[in-house]
Scaffold this active site. Structure first.
Site, mmCIF file in Angstrom:
data_model
loop_
_atom_site.group_PDB
_atom_site.id
_atom_site.type_symbol
_atom_site.label_atom_id
_atom_site.label_comp_id
_atom_site.label_asym_id
_atom_site.label_seq_id
_atom_site.Cartn_x
_atom_site.Cartn_y
_atom_site.Cartn_z
ATOM 1 N N HIS A 189 41.527 39.152 38.133
ATOM 2 C CA HIS A 189 40.141 38.592 38.126
ATOM 3 C C HIS A 189 40.434 37.194 38.048
ATOM 4 O O HIS A 189 39.338 37.290 39.003
ATOM 5 C CB HIS A 189 39.619 39.490 36.661
ATOM 6 C CG HIS A 189 39.240 40.188 36.904
ATOM 7 N ND1 HIS A 189 39.839 42.137 35.966
ATOM 8 C CD2 HIS A 189 38.234 41.025 37.641
ATOM 9 C CE1 HIS A 189 39.320 43.498 37.041
ATOM 10 N NE2 HIS A 189 38.252 42.594 37.346
ATOM 11 N N ARG A 287 29.063 41.675 38.528
ATOM 12 C CA ARG A 287 30.339 42.311 37.725
ATOM 13 C C ARG A 287 29.148 41.177 36.138
ATOM 14 O O ARG A 287 30.257 40.394 36.221
ATOM 15 C CB ARG A 287 31.516 41.717 37.914
ATOM 16 C CG ARG A 287 32.071 41.720 38.702
ATOM 17 C CD ARG A 287 34.037 41.593 38.839
ATOM 18 N NE ARG A 287 34.402 42.081 39.790
ATOM 19 C CZ ARG A 287 35.081 42.197 40.962
ATOM 20 N NH1 ARG A 287 34.449 41.156 41.524
ATOM 21 N NH2 ARG A 287 35.925 43.178 41.374
ATOM 22 N N ARG A 323 26.122 46.645 38.210
ATOM 23 C CA ARG A 323 27.519 46.990 36.829
ATOM 24 C C ARG A 323 27.718 46.599 36.055
ATOM 25 O O ARG A 323 27.329 45.682 35.223
ATOM 26 C CB ARG A 323 29.244 47.232 37.620
ATOM 27 C CG ARG A 323 30.159 47.841 37.269
ATOM 28 C CD ARG A 323 31.197 47.335 37.477
ATOM 29 N NE ARG A 323 32.152 46.283 37.221
ATOM 30 C CZ ARG A 323 33.118 45.675 37.855
ATOM 31 N NH1 ARG A 323 33.689 46.349 38.087
ATOM 32 N NH2 ARG A 323 33.599 44.796 36.827
ATOM 33 N N GLU A 424 37.124 54.441 40.681
ATOM 34 C CA GLU A 424 38.384 53.637 40.909
ATOM 35 C C GLU A 424 39.756 54.724 39.775
ATOM 36 O O GLU A 424 40.816 54.084 39.515
ATOM 37 C CB GLU A 424 38.279 52.552 39.228
ATOM 38 C CG GLU A 424 36.738 51.986 40.004
ATOM 39 C CD GLU A 424 36.004 51.332 38.514
ATOM 40 O OE1 GLU A 424 36.256 49.063 39.017
ATOM 41 O OE2 GLU A 424 35.335 51.399 37.902
ATOM 42 N N ASN A 447 40.430 47.791 43.808
ATOM 43 C CA ASN A 447 42.135 47.473 43.147
ATOM 44 C C ASN A 447 42.000 48.119 41.788
ATOM 45 O O ASN A 447 43.798 48.462 41.812
ATOM 46 C CB ASN A 447 40.590 45.971 42.306
ATOM 47 C CG ASN A 447 40.139 45.077 43.522
ATOM 48 O OD1 ASN A 447 40.054 44.670 44.057
ATOM 49 N ND2 ASN A 447 39.328 44.683 42.938
ATOM 50 N N ASP A 448 40.957 48.768 41.123
ATOM 51 C CA ASP A 448 41.513 49.260 40.715
ATOM 52 C C ASP A 448 42.540 50.994 40.995
ATOM 53 O O ASP A 448 43.421 51.213 40.380
ATOM 54 C CB ASP A 448 40.225 50.076 39.136
ATOM 55 C CG ASP A 448 40.880 48.608 38.695
ATOM 56 O OD1 ASP A 448 41.739 48.344 37.311
ATOM 57 O OD2 ASP A 448 39.384 47.984 38.213
ATOM 58 N N ARG A 458 47.954 45.519 38.784
ATOM 59 C CA ARG A 458 47.437 44.596 39.713
ATOM 60 C C ARG A 458 47.711 43.254 39.850
ATOM 61 O O ARG A 458 47.419 42.577 40.639
ATOM 62 C CB ARG A 458 45.270 45.106 39.795
ATOM 63 C CG ARG A 458 44.960 44.856 39.122
ATOM 64 C CD ARG A 458 43.764 44.792 38.172
ATOM 65 N NE ARG A 458 42.607 44.166 38.624
ATOM 66 C CZ ARG A 458 41.308 45.038 38.931
ATOM 67 N NH1 ARG A 458 40.837 45.470 38.746
ATOM 68 N NH2 ARG A 458 40.902 44.080 39.818
ATOM 69 N N CYS A 495 33.632 48.319 46.759
ATOM 70 C CA CYS A 495 33.641 46.871 46.545
ATOM 71 C C CYS A 495 34.222 46.218 46.368
ATOM 72 O O CYS A 495 34.904 45.237 45.422
ATOM 73 C CB CYS A 495 32.455 46.777 45.230
ATOM 74 S SG CYS A 495 33.271 48.025 43.823
#
Ligand code: PEP
Ligand code: MG
Length: 559
Positions: A189, A287, A323, A424, A447-448, A458, A495
């Site tokens: 992040h 986010r 989200r 995810e 990403n996840d 990650r 995304c």
């Protein structure tokens, strides 16, 4: 040529030239010396208190200006702790017994921290405040200059072992030239935050970074994933002269007419205007948990309403996908008292927390969202993070219905937004048909998804090669999700960070994605890549890509 070049992973495709400032949040106490000059140690303690007070007053004023009076109030609480006579007397008594000032501070604060930790709720949170004050004093006493990330000299390049999302949130892209870290991957992040600030950054440089000393001139080359230590004149000039791609303001379609929405990922109100200026059609991922970082208590319903309204008004003709809270994993929020977990990425994250320990926060957020949907100019869409089961999804939808009923009872204007699910987890891929039947859209969080499909953290650069969404296993998961969404009348976007890589735009368009959302910095490049794609050819290539066995075959297919 630079004196030396370190190689890591580029987090933001931008370059920055500046001077190294090391950030080290760890404090090491010196050995407790046997013979202590009591008077000198007492003076050092008194000086440290004076300096700490002056720092706190400065930070309070800066925070009041940058964020707001409420958030600034925490610094007053810190000043009170700093001046607390019981603690002060305990420190002095301990120095008089022969302890060095740093140890005396550590002991005296330790007693109170432990007391607060044993209490319930808000009182327990005071332990964190005390820790902050103690650490500030210890930094002053141990000679470590306290690096205030929010107030760095112009042209600083921050080097650190790692940065947390809230560390990164404090960096001001107007003054900081970039950062580089020993650990971390492209989708940690901190890296995502850097991209949304268009801040040059390279992560995962390894231990060699520790040899770069404070004050050295460096270039952070986020494109090549390199840190140039002691750059030559040509390299300096190249870093200074860098410019981004031309902005494409209008929406884009492939050469054979398939429209693809290209949206921005944002985490804070300050990122909205820059996203619009870079030509984003809307917001594909807000986010919202980033709004909860870097402060002492959660934003209330009205503040959240204003924030979402702001986003809707910035994109009056576009879609804004918000989200709901995605806390946990590497997004720790001290005042929420998250449990210590062995495997936080496999623990209480995302929707799991919103349905249970954070249900009250979730309700507040949903009320704010429904109110904003009614009043804002753009079209609000709401999606839920890290959903693994139909039961979770149904409970989340029920919470939306409850929030609507609650607002209706109170006669408050509201509107039920379109709803979506993030894909995810492997389970979400296999259940995509069931999810798509229950909502309006799916959004793939690569990403996840990559982390869980490949079982590769990650954040861990040692498995960075596995944490790559162009492995056939991940590409097949994406292809399957898109198919299932379309078969069940849902649109589907992406995304995760993969969406912002123009080298895979043709693949993603060919797989059938309707929307791509990314850090604003790469929106222009992806818009260009979409216009240069021919959908029918991309489809055929994507079909082949879904059949290959290895990553290198996949790369050959999409070249
Ligand atoms: C993702 O996992 O791809 C995603 C977009 O969510 P985050 O990066 O915030 O976990
Ligand atoms: Mg995610």
């Amino acid at each position: 040529m630079a004196a030396s070049t370190l190689t890591g992973t580029g987090a933001t495709p931008r370059s920055g030239l500046g001077t190294v400032v090391w950030y080290d949040p760890e404090i090491t106490l010196p050995d407790a010396d046997e013979s202590v000059d009591v008077e000198a140690e007492r003076d050092r303690f008194a000086d440290a208190v004076d300096t700490a007070r002056a720092e706190l007053e400065r930070e309070r004023d800066a925070t009041a200006e940058r964020v707001g009076e409420d958030e600034a109030a925490i610094f007053d609480a810190h000043i009170q702790f700093l001046e607390d006579p019981t603690i002060e007397e305990a420190v002095v008594a301990s120095i008089e017994e022969g302890r060095p000032a740093a140890h005396a501070v550590d002991d005296a604060f330790g007693v109170h921290i432990e007391q607060f930790e044993g209490m319930e709720g808000r009182m327990a949170e005071r332990a964190d405040d005390l820790r902050d004050v103690r650490d500030r004093l210890l930094r002053l006493l141990t000679g470590g200059d306290r690096v205030n990330l929010a107030d760095l000299p112009e042209g600083s390049v921050v080097l650190a072992e790692r940065l947390t999302p809230s560390d990164t949130a404090q960096l001001d892209p107007e003054t900081v030239a970039g950062f580089a870290t020993v650990t971390g991957g492209r989708t940690s992040h901190a890296a995502i935050f850097a991209r949304s600030l268009a801040l040059p950054a390279v992560v995962g440089l390894g231990e060699a970074l520790n040899d770069v000393s404070e004050g050295t001139e460096v270039v952070v080359d986020g494109d090549a994933g390199e840190l140039l230590v002691g750059p030559d004149e040509a390299e300096r000039e190249a870093a200074r002269a860098e410019e981004g791609a031309d902005v494409v303001e209008e929406s884009v379609e492939t050469s054979d007419g398939r429209e693809i929405e290209v949206a921005a990922n944002v985490g804070r109100p300050a990122e909205l205007e820059p996203a619009a200026a870079r030509g984003a059609d809307g917001v594909g991922l807000y986010r919202t948990e980033f709004l909860f970082l870097d402060r002492q208590s959660p934003p209330d319903e009205d503040e959240q309403y204003e924030t979402v309204r702001d986003a809707l008004d910035t994109f009056p003709d576009g879609r804004v996908v918000v989200r709901t809270l995605d806390i946990g994993g590497d997004k720790q929020i001290p005042y929420l008292d998250l449990p210590e977990e062995e495997n936080p990425f496999l623990g209480e994250r995302g929707i799991r927390r919103s349905l249970d320990p954070d249900a009250e926060l979730f309700r507040t957020q949903l009320r704010a969202l429904l109110r904003a949907a009614a009043d804002g100019a753009g079209e609000l869409n709401v999606m839920f993070p890290l959903v693994a089961t139909v039961e979770e999804l149904e409970a989340a939808i029920e919470a939306v219905d409850d929030a609507a009923a609650d607002l209706a009872d109170r006669g408050v204007d509201h509107e039920r937004p379109s709803l979506g699910v993030m894909v995810e987890t492997p389970s979400a891929v296999f259940m995509a048909d069931e999810f798509a039947r229950r909502v309006d859209f799916l959004s793939i969080g690569t990403n996840d998804l990559t982390q869980y499909v490949m079982a590769a953290d990650r954040e861990n650069e040692r498995v960075g090669d596995l944490h790559d969404p162009t492995h056939p296993g991940v590409v097949r998961a994406i292809g399957r999700t898109v198919e299932q969404a379309h078969a069940n009348d849902a649109w589907v976007g992406m995304c995760g960070e993969m969406a912002g890589n123009p080298d895979v735009t043709e693949l993603l368009v060919g797989l059938g994605l309707d929307e791509l959302s990314m850090s604003a910095v790469t929106v222009p490049d992806v818009k260009v890549a979409v216009s240069e794609t021919e959908y029918s050819a991309a489809r055929e290539r994507a079909d082949s890509a879904r059949r290959v066995a290895t990553r290198s075959e996949l790369h050959e297919t999409i070249q």
